[in-house]
Design an enzyme around this catalytic site. Structure first.
Site, PDB file in Angstrom:
ATOM      1  N   GLU A 126      -1.314   4.687  -0.679  1.00  0.00           N
ATOM      2  CA  GLU A 126      -0.669   3.878  -1.698  1.00  0.00           C
ATOM      3  C   GLU A 126      -0.749   2.402  -1.317  1.00  0.00           C
ATOM      4  O   GLU A 126      -1.248   2.046  -0.244  1.00  0.00           O
ATOM      5  CB  GLU A 126       0.792   4.334  -1.894  1.00  0.00           C
ATOM      6  N   HIS A 242       7.807  -2.229 -10.091  1.00  0.00           N
ATOM      7  CA  HIS A 242       6.643  -1.360  -9.918  1.00  0.00           C
ATOM      8  C   HIS A 242       5.587  -1.790 -10.924  1.00  0.00           C
ATOM      9  O   HIS A 242       5.884  -1.973 -12.107  1.00  0.00           O
ATOM     10  CB  HIS A 242       7.017   0.105 -10.137  1.00  0.00           C
ATOM     11  N   ARG A 288       2.917  -4.310  -3.848  1.00  0.00           N
ATOM     12  CA  ARG A 288       3.410  -4.288  -5.220  1.00  0.00           C
ATOM     13  C   ARG A 288       3.737  -5.671  -5.768  1.00  0.00           C
ATOM     14  O   ARG A 288       3.539  -5.935  -6.954  1.00  0.00           O
ATOM     15  CB  ARG A 288       4.652  -3.389  -5.305  1.00  0.00           C
ATOM     16  N   HIS A 349      12.183  -1.567 -10.444  1.00  0.00           N
ATOM     17  CA  HIS A 349      12.007  -0.272  -9.788  1.00  0.00           C
ATOM     18  C   HIS A 349      12.919  -0.072  -8.586  1.00  0.00           C
ATOM     19  O   HIS A 349      13.428   1.026  -8.374  1.00  0.00           O
ATOM     20  CB  HIS A 349      10.549  -0.145  -9.347  1.00  0.00           C
ATOM     21  N   ARG A 384       9.271  -4.106  -0.445  1.00  0.00           N
ATOM     22  CA  ARG A 384       9.223  -2.756   0.128  1.00  0.00           C
ATOM     23  C   ARG A 384       7.818  -2.192   0.101  1.00  0.00           C
ATOM     24  O   ARG A 384       7.138  -2.228  -0.927  1.00  0.00           O
ATOM     25  CB  ARG A 384      10.170  -1.838  -0.653  1.00  0.00           C
TER      26      ARG A 384
END
Length: 543
Positions: A126, A242, A288, A349, A384
């Protein structure tokens, strides 16, 4: 005027439920802490809906853990620190990555079934990860973990579960947290859940925004009640969006997991061009914050419409097998992801900031602990890393459980069990259209305190929030009213912190200060003063 409590009360006149420990919240963080402590002590678990009504249930991607031969906790730490943009607490990240494998083993022993490739755990990659390290269960890892933990709670029968109980405020006695004042949503009665320790695991505040992947329960309640009790909140300006939520009108928005990009899906603009190539070495798998901010620029250039996720080259069989939930949900919306582009846009998110804790989950209030998204452990810094959230809840909940069990076993001195607390304040008589005010607040935060921010917009948002402060004094009788008050508290903290931080770092992007500054390698903290929301104070790492 900011009252200390949402309601007037007298503990001598309301029902009281006594336990050794009260856990508020039923996601992965709350359930795992409650299960561990219940092996030796009496635990009450309070949740404002049904057990499964949590953000954990919606988590798709998985749990990041260094388990492959080419990976290591050191590499996981490096990726986490890089994503955090200079604001991670390295000691907290050390704890996270080095205790991760043990927590995964614990899940497996409870019956969690992660996907396998042959006889080995299958790993996906990811955003922000240099290699594949995310354990998953299809594309519904959160619901698999949540369902397994709930089955364990049912099987062990060692936890008293109180569903549909809304936690209003924390009760302090002689400086220690000694319980929670709650509203029974079904009966309308106020109840005191008294305990020797309280754990907040109430999740984040994504519902502050019109476009969010968070379920309706994520209204910042735990942060707000801890703030009113005097706990320190930190890093509130950092709200992670997100990049790829399905572009439709549903709330919460359906999240298209980052793992799809990890399998090779591309992001394309309105002209069909890949726009992350050349923007970052990892292209679509950049952290992100970078992807979301670039998407906003592209969407503006394309007239405000969505961008598109292209998985058409991956193959129908792989998509159906690895991403069955995404396949089904998109198909319901008339999208065949093997043939069609998926319209997406960023959505609120994850609340990175929250209640400041130490490495054992203890807040600045003795015997009050926080874990999961409600907490600010320092693990995430300014952004994060993908799939570190479920892991954080597992790791720090275990440390909290061990700390509390040790204290209770040692028989630490606690205040007398029959303490009394009361609070009375004059309340204004005013009608509030709660649904209308909530929608107004979500639009305000989305437009002025969202992915792209500016001094002008933030000052306007704060001025609008200040005009609503009278609502904080009203004594409501419904969950919806109390949620609105909590949302107003947290919205103002986020906006104040965002205005104070005059730079861009991680998920906090200021178009008037578009670059990071060494002067801002610090944390902004808030502490409640009755009748006012104080200006944020500065905390320097290491001080």
């Amino acid at each position: 005027m900011m009252p200390r409590y949402l309601i007037n009360f007298d503990t001598s006149r309301i029902e009281r439920v006594d336990s050794d420990v009260v856990v508020v919240g039923s996601g992965v963080a709350g359930l795992s802490a409650a299960l561990e402590i219940s092996k030796q002590f009496d635990v009450a678990l309070v949740t404002k809906g049904e057990l499964r009504e949590t953000a954990t249930w919606y988590a798709q991607g998985g749990v990041a853990t260094a388990v492959s031969s080419e990976d290591s906790p050191r590499l996981h730490l490096k990726d986490t620190l890089e994503a955090g943009a200079g604001l991670c607490n390295k000691d907290a990240v050390d704890v996270l990555v080095n205790e991760a494998a043990d927590r995964i083993d614990g899940l497996v022993r409870l019956g969690i079934k992660f996907d396998l490739q042959g006889d080995r755990i299958e790993l996906s990659r990811e955003g922000g990860h240099r290699l594949a390290r995310v354990l998953h269960s299809g594309d519904a890892t959160g619901s698999e973990i949540e369902a397994t933990l709930i089955r364990t709670v049912d099987a062990w029968k060692s936890i008293r579960v109180f569903e549909n109980i809304f936690a209003l405020d924390l009760i302090l006695h002689q400086g220690h947290c000694r319980g929670v004042i709650c509203l029974d949503k079904l009966s309308g009665q106020v109840v005191l859940h008294a305990a020797k320790a309280v754990i907040l695991a109430t999740g984040g505040a994504g519902q502050l925004y019109s476009v969010t992947t968070n379920p309706p329960v994520c209204t910042g309640d735990g942060m707000a009640m801890a703030y009113r009790a005097g706990a320190i909140l930190s890093d509130m300006e950092f709200i992670q969006f997100h990049p790829t939520a399905l572009d439709n009108e549903l709330t919460p928005r359906f999240l298209i997991t980052e793992a799809l990009r990890g399998r090779g899906a591309y992001l394309r603009d309105c002209n069909g061009k890949r726009f992350m190539v050349g923007r970052h070495p990892l292209a679509e798998l950049a952290p992100r914050d970078i992807v979301s901010q670039e998407m906003v620029r592209v969407m503006h250039r394309c007239g405000g419409g969505p961008v598109y996720l292209d998985a058409t080259h991956i193959g129908e069989e792989v998509l159906k097998d690895r991403f069955p939930t995404i396949w089904a949900r998109c198909y319901e919306n008339g999208i065949n992801i093997a043939k069609d582009l998926i319209p997406v846009r960023p959505a609120a998110h994850y609340t990175i900031g929250g209640i400041k804790t130490d490495l054992n989950g203890l807040t600045s209030i003795p015997d009050l602990y926080a874990t999961g998204e409600v907490a600010c452990t320092g693990v995430h810094g300014a952004n994060r890393l993908a799939s570190n959230s479920l892991l954080e809840g597992l790791v720090f909940s275990k440390r909290i459980a061990d700390t509390i069990v040790h204290k209770l076993a040692d028989g630490d001195n606690y205040s007398e069990p029959d303490f009394l607390v009361s609070y009375k304040r004059e309340r204004p008589n005013m009608d509030v259209d709660v649904r209308k005010e909530r929608t107004w607040l979500q639009k305000l935060m989305t437009e002025y305190v969202g992915v792209v921010r500016s001094e002008e917009g933030l000052k306007f948002a704060l001025s609008q929030l200040e005009e609503k402060e009278k609502i904080l004094e009203v004594e409501f009788s419904t969950k919806e009213g109390f949620e609105l008050q909590n949302m107003l508290y947290i919205a103002k903290l986020i906006a104040k912190s965002a205005l104070s931080r005059r730079e861009s770092r991680g998920v906090h992007y200021r178009e008037d200060y578009p670059e990071p500054s060494d002067d801002w390698v610090l944390h902004l903290e808030h502490r409640f003063m009755e009748d006012d929301i104080a200006e944020p104070s500065i905390f320097l790492p290491g001080v």
